[in-house]
Design a protein around this motif. Structure first.
Motif, PDB file in Angstrom:
ATOM      1  N   GLY A  52       0.688  -0.963   0.462  1.00 27.50           N
ATOM      2  CA  GLY A  52      -0.042  -0.210   0.356  1.00 27.50           C
ATOM      3  C   GLY A  52       0.919   1.483  -0.305  1.00 27.50           C
ATOM      4  N   ASN A  53       2.252   1.194  -0.100  1.00 25.20           N
ATOM      5  CA  ASN A  53       2.851   2.075   0.059  1.00 25.20           C
ATOM      6  C   ASN A  53       2.724   3.222  -1.470  1.00 25.20           C
ATOM      7  OD1 ASN A  53       3.995   1.706   2.474  1.00 25.20           O
ATOM      8  ND2 ASN A  53       5.883   0.362   1.580  1.00 25.20           N
ATOM      9  N   THR A  54       2.756   4.630  -1.194  1.00 21.72           N
ATOM     10  CA  THR A  54       2.637   4.825  -2.659  1.00 21.72           C
ATOM     11  C   THR A  54       3.994   5.164  -3.374  1.00 21.72           C
ATOM     12  OG1 THR A  54       2.961   7.294  -1.546  1.00 21.72           O
ATOM     13  CG2 THR A  54       0.608   6.334  -0.991  1.00 21.72           C
ATOM     14  N   MET A  55       3.583   6.175  -5.225  1.00 18.95           N
ATOM     15  CA  MET A  55       4.583   6.682  -5.469  1.00 18.95           C
ATOM     16  C   MET A  55       5.660   7.665  -4.358  1.00 18.95           C
ATOM     17  SD  MET A  55       4.814   4.977  -8.322  1.00 18.95           S
ATOM     18  CE  MET A  55       6.112   5.712  -8.760  1.00 18.95           C
ATOM     19  N   LYS A  56       5.420   8.414  -3.715  1.00 22.26           N
ATOM     20  CA  LYS A  56       6.455   8.968  -2.746  1.00 22.26           C
ATOM     21  C   LYS A  56       7.251   8.316  -2.152  1.00 22.26           C
ATOM     22  CE  LYS A  56       6.192  11.755   0.785  1.00 22.26           C
ATOM     23  NZ  LYS A  56       6.052  12.603   2.811  1.00 22.26           N
ATOM     24  N   ALA A  57       7.270   6.785  -1.994  1.00 21.57           N
ATOM     25  CA  ALA A  57       8.528   6.213  -1.688  1.00 21.57           C
ATOM     26  C   ALA A  57       9.778   6.481  -2.603  1.00 21.57           C
ATOM     27  CB  ALA A  57       8.624   4.595  -0.520  1.00 21.57           C
ATOM     28  N   VAL A  58       8.884   6.170  -3.928  1.00 23.31           N
ATOM     29  CA  VAL A  58       9.645   5.347  -5.187  1.00 23.31           C
ATOM     30  C   VAL A  58      10.731   7.162  -5.634  1.00 23.31           C
ATOM     31  CG1 VAL A  58       9.802   5.027  -7.036  1.00 23.31           C
ATOM     32  CG2 VAL A  58       8.018   4.519  -6.141  1.00 23.31           C
ATOM     33  N   SER A  59      10.234   7.692  -5.182  1.00 20.79           N
ATOM     34  CA  SER A  59      10.475   9.354  -5.666  1.00 20.79           C
ATOM     35  C   SER A  59      11.300   9.756  -4.355  1.00 20.79           C
ATOM     36  CB  SER A  59       9.532  10.684  -4.792  1.00 20.79           C
ATOM     37  OG  SER A  59       9.542  11.914  -4.834  1.00 20.79           O
ATOM     38  N   MET A  60      11.485   9.434  -3.504  1.00 23.19           N
ATOM     39  CA  MET A  60      12.077   9.841  -2.190  1.00 23.19           C
ATOM     40  C   MET A  60      13.659   8.519  -2.626  1.00 23.19           C
ATOM     41  SD  MET A  60      11.500  11.625   0.120  1.00 23.19           S
ATOM     42  CE  MET A  60      12.538  11.700   0.764  1.00 23.19           C
ATOM     43  N   ALA A  61      13.475   7.358  -2.846  1.00 20.98           N
ATOM     44  CA  ALA A  61      14.414   6.788  -3.023  1.00 20.98           C
ATOM     45  C   ALA A  61      14.673   7.300  -4.148  1.00 20.98           C
ATOM     46  CB  ALA A  61      13.716   4.914  -3.202  1.00 20.98           C
ATOM     47  N   THR A  62      14.888   7.561  -5.335  1.00 19.55           N
ATOM     48  CA  THR A  62      15.144   8.289  -6.403  1.00 19.55           C
ATOM     49  C   THR A  62      16.276   9.457  -6.137  1.00 19.55           C
ATOM     50  OG1 THR A  62      13.282   7.244  -8.045  1.00 19.55           O
ATOM     51  CG2 THR A  62      14.900   8.959  -9.203  1.00 19.55           C
ATOM     52  N   CYS A  63      16.336  10.108  -5.775  1.00 17.62           N
ATOM     53  CA  CYS A  63      16.040  11.257  -5.176  1.00 17.62           C
ATOM     54  C   CYS A  63      17.114  10.984  -4.430  1.00 17.62           C
ATOM     55  CB  CYS A  63      15.767  12.688  -4.074  1.00 17.62           C
ATOM     56  SG  CYS A  63      14.638  13.084  -5.398  1.00 17.62           S
TER      57      CYS A  63
ATOM     58  N   CYS B  67      28.654  18.249 -11.292  1.00 18.00           N
ATOM     59  CA  CYS B  67      28.618  17.395  -9.714  1.00 18.00           C
ATOM     60  C   CYS B  67      29.031  18.542  -8.793  1.00 18.00           C
ATOM     61  CB  CYS B  67      29.494  16.430  -9.572  1.00 18.00           C
ATOM     62  SG  CYS B  67      29.411  14.778 -11.425  1.00 18.00           S
ATOM     63  N   THR B  68      27.963  19.648  -9.383  1.00 15.36           N
ATOM     64  CA  THR B  68      28.363  20.892  -8.079  1.00 15.36           C
ATOM     65  C   THR B  68      27.446  20.611  -6.527  1.00 15.36           C
ATOM     66  OG1 THR B  68      26.811  21.654  -8.967  1.00 15.36           O
ATOM     67  CG2 THR B  68      28.751  21.796 -10.056  1.00 15.36           C
ATOM     68  N   GLU B  69      27.913  21.292  -5.852  1.00 15.23           N
ATOM     69  CA  GLU B  69      27.413  21.199  -4.448  1.00 15.23           C
ATOM     70  C   GLU B  69      25.913  21.863  -4.854  1.00 15.23           C
ATOM     71  OE1 GLU B  69      28.229  23.062   0.296  1.00 15.23           O
ATOM     72  OE2 GLU B  69      29.463  23.664  -1.167  1.00 15.23           O
ATOM     73  N   GLU B  70      25.469  22.707  -5.690  1.00 13.51           N
ATOM     74  CA  GLU B  70      24.348  23.596  -5.943  1.00 13.51           C
ATOM     75  C   GLU B  70      23.433  23.225  -6.301  1.00 13.51           C
ATOM     76  OE1 GLU B  70      22.740  27.498  -8.853  1.00 13.51           O
ATOM     77  OE2 GLU B  70      24.800  26.711  -8.878  1.00 13.51           O
ATOM     78  N   ARG B  71      23.983  22.150  -7.697  1.00 15.65           N
ATOM     79  CA  ARG B  71      23.096  20.900  -7.633  1.00 15.65           C
ATOM     80  C   ARG B  71      22.499  19.938  -7.126  1.00 15.65           C
ATOM     81  NH1 ARG B  71      21.674  18.736 -12.908  1.00 15.65           N
ATOM     82  NH2 ARG B  71      23.173  19.664 -14.034  1.00 15.65           N
ATOM     83  N   ILE B  72      23.930  19.366  -5.670  1.00 13.02           N
ATOM     84  CA  ILE B  72      23.098  18.506  -4.999  1.00 13.02           C
ATOM     85  C   ILE B  72      22.249  19.492  -4.365  1.00 13.02           C
ATOM     86  CG2 ILE B  72      24.193  17.506  -2.666  1.00 13.02           C
ATOM     87  CD1 ILE B  72      26.971  17.148  -4.353  1.00 13.02           C
ATOM     88  N   ASN B  73      22.359  20.309  -3.909  1.00 14.94           N
ATOM     89  CA  ASN B  73      21.352  21.019  -2.717  1.00 14.94           C
ATOM     90  C   ASN B  73      19.873  21.029  -3.759  1.00 14.94           C
ATOM     91  OD1 ASN B  73      23.586  21.949  -0.730  1.00 14.94           O
ATOM     92  ND2 ASN B  73      24.064  23.694  -1.458  1.00 14.94           N
TER      93      ASN B  73
ATOM     94  N   ALA C 286      13.724  17.045  -2.567  1.00 16.83           N
ATOM     95  CA  ALA C 286      12.788  15.911  -1.561  1.00 16.83           C
ATOM     96  C   ALA C 286      13.083  16.023  -0.285  1.00 16.83           C
ATOM     97  CB  ALA C 286      14.465  14.677  -1.702  1.00 16.83           C
ATOM     98  N   GLY C 287      13.254  18.055   0.278  1.00 20.18           N
ATOM     99  CA  GLY C 287      13.700  17.720   1.808  1.00 20.18           C
ATOM    100  C   GLY C 287      14.251  16.654   2.805  1.00 20.18           C
ATOM    101  N   ILE C 288      15.470  16.656   2.236  1.00 18.62           N
ATOM    102  CA  ILE C 288      16.316  15.624   2.452  1.00 18.62           C
ATOM    103  C   ILE C 288      17.741  16.702   3.368  1.00 18.62           C
ATOM    104  CG2 ILE C 288      17.853  13.637   2.082  1.00 18.62           C
ATOM    105  CD1 ILE C 288      16.176  12.443  -0.133  1.00 18.62           C
ATOM    106  N   THR C 289      18.040  16.437   4.257  1.00 21.72           N
ATOM    107  CA  THR C 289      19.065  16.777   5.104  1.00 21.72           C
ATOM    108  C   THR C 289      19.842  16.241   5.335  1.00 21.72           C
ATOM    109  OG1 THR C 289      17.467  16.817   7.018  1.00 21.72           O
ATOM    110  CG2 THR C 289      16.811  19.039   5.497  1.00 21.72           C
ATOM    111  N   HIS C 290      19.479  14.580   6.273  1.00 18.74           N
ATOM    112  CA  HIS C 290      20.879  13.874   6.623  1.00 18.74           C
ATOM    113  C   HIS C 290      21.277  13.720   5.603  1.00 18.74           C
ATOM    114  CE1 HIS C 290      17.150  11.256   4.847  1.00 18.74           C
ATOM    115  NE2 HIS C 290      18.603  10.078   4.787  1.00 18.74           N
ATOM    116  N   ASP C 291      22.719  12.977   5.605  1.00 13.76           N
ATOM    117  CA  ASP C 291      24.208  12.161   5.414  1.00 13.76           C
ATOM    118  C   ASP C 291      23.200  10.461   4.544  1.00 13.76           C
ATOM    119  OD1 ASP C 291      25.952  10.820   4.582  1.00 13.76           O
ATOM    120  OD2 ASP C 291      26.731  10.459   6.236  1.00 13.76           O
ATOM    121  N   VAL C 292      23.075  10.869   3.338  1.00 14.09           N
ATOM    122  CA  VAL C 292      22.587   9.630   2.672  1.00 14.09           C
ATOM    123  C   VAL C 292      23.364   8.495   3.194  1.00 14.09           C
ATOM    124  CG1 VAL C 292      21.120  11.012   1.066  1.00 14.09           C
ATOM    125  CG2 VAL C 292      23.097   9.704   0.738  1.00 14.09           C
ATOM    126  N   PHE C 293      24.662   8.634   3.276  1.00 15.68           N
ATOM    127  CA  PHE C 293      25.524   7.545   3.380  1.00 15.68           C
ATOM    128  C   PHE C 293      25.093   6.107   4.665  1.00 15.68           C
ATOM    129  CE2 PHE C 293      26.969  10.146  -0.103  1.00 15.68           C
ATOM    130  CZ  PHE C 293      27.863   9.062  -1.364  1.00 15.68           C
TER     131      PHE C 293
END
Length: 294
Positions: A115-126, A185-191, A197-204
């Motif tokens: 029942g998860n929505t496409m939001k999970a796909v969007s977050m994983a993609t980002c 691969c600039t910091e501007e693009r990453i930001n 996506a609203g992702i502020t945490h370290d993804v690694f």
């Protein structure tokens, strides 16, 4: 969570690579209908034998849900050897600071289950985009050239990650057209992607944390123990909640077998780390005996 698997650690994460190749077979062979070679349910080509770097996304249970491959353009790569028709007769771009990014895919079926929505796909993609760009930037790569289809191109634009240029022209490849796009691969693009996506945490995630998560997952899948839904959070955050009640003798036997089967010091260290995780999570102090006896 994102992990990088390359020539330096691929022996430690062979199970992840195997799962990634299966995902690629389902996406590029079955869903997109690309002319790729699939053997035993795995999509592996000649460029995978050149020790590329893989950016791999995992869900909370340790399953591969996204991946992309990064390969130097100074040697053989897909745009120069397979997709050269996209270049309209022009020579491929080659530079030590320009890497090719290919085989970008996301497991929409797993991410949208239960029942998860496409939001999970969007977050994983980002998250995969952020991981790819941050890995490239810290590795001294200034630009990425990538072969994509129009769907991915729209995804890049919607996520404020649009290519800054294209090379050659769009051509039909299998069921879908393909194009070659350039991204810095600039910091501007990453930001920009992070902000979208609203992702502020370290993804690694660290290699040790991922290895612990995978070992715990394999233990659960073997039927020795039932994994809780928040298993990854317990391992990655060093939580102290006890694991479900299990037969300690079974766990001891399993851990002992893993230690005895270790063929290298690294494999033995992984097996001992598993014991440490289980003891820390409160399975039973008797597990220390496994270490002392080996």
């Amino acid at each position: 969570m994102i992990i990088i698997v390359d020539a330096l650690n691929k022996d430690r994460f062979g199970d992840l690579l195997d799962e990634m190749f299966k995902l690629r077979a389902r996406v590029f062979g079955d869903r997109l209908g690309w002319e790729v070679e699939i053997i035993d349910g795995r999509e592996i080509d000649q460029f995978d034998r050149l020790d590329p770097a893989y950016v791999i996304g995992l869900d909370d249970e340790g399953h591969v849900v996204s991946c992309v491959r990064a390969l130097q353009t100074t040697g053989p790569h897909m745009l120069s050897d397979v997709f050269q028709v996209l270049l309209d007769g022009e020579p491929p771009l080659r530079s030590a600071t320009l890497w090719e990014s290919t085989r970008f895919c996301v497991d929409t079926q797993r991410l949208c289950r239960d029942g998860n929505t496409m939001k999970a796909v969007s977050m994983a993609t980002c998250e995969l985009m952020i991981g790819s760009l941050e890995y490239a930037r810290r590795s001294g790569i200034s630009d990425i050239i990538t072969v994509i289809d129009p769907v991915v191109n729209r995804v890049l634009k919607r996520s404020d990650n649009a290519p800054y240029d294209y090379v050659g022209s769009t051509k039909q490849m299998g069921k879908v057209p393909a194009m070659a796009a350039l991204l810095d691969c600039t910091e501007e693009r990453i930001n920009r992607v992070r902000a979208f996506a609203g992702i502020t945490h370290d993804v690694f995630a660290s290699e040790d944390a991922v290895r612990d998560l995978l070992t715990a997952r394999h233990l659960a899948e073997s039927g020795r123990v039932t994994a809780p839904s928040d298993w990854s959070a317990m391992i990655l955050s060093d939580a102290q909640e006890p694991l479900p009640t299990v037969l300690v003798e079974d766990i001891q036997d399993y851990c002992r077998a893993q230690i005895e089967a270790a063929r290298t010091e690294e494999e033995r260290a992984d097996a001992l780390r598993l014991v440490g995780v289980l003891v820390r999570e409160g399975i039973h102090p008797a597990l220390h005996q496994v270490v002392f006896q080996n």
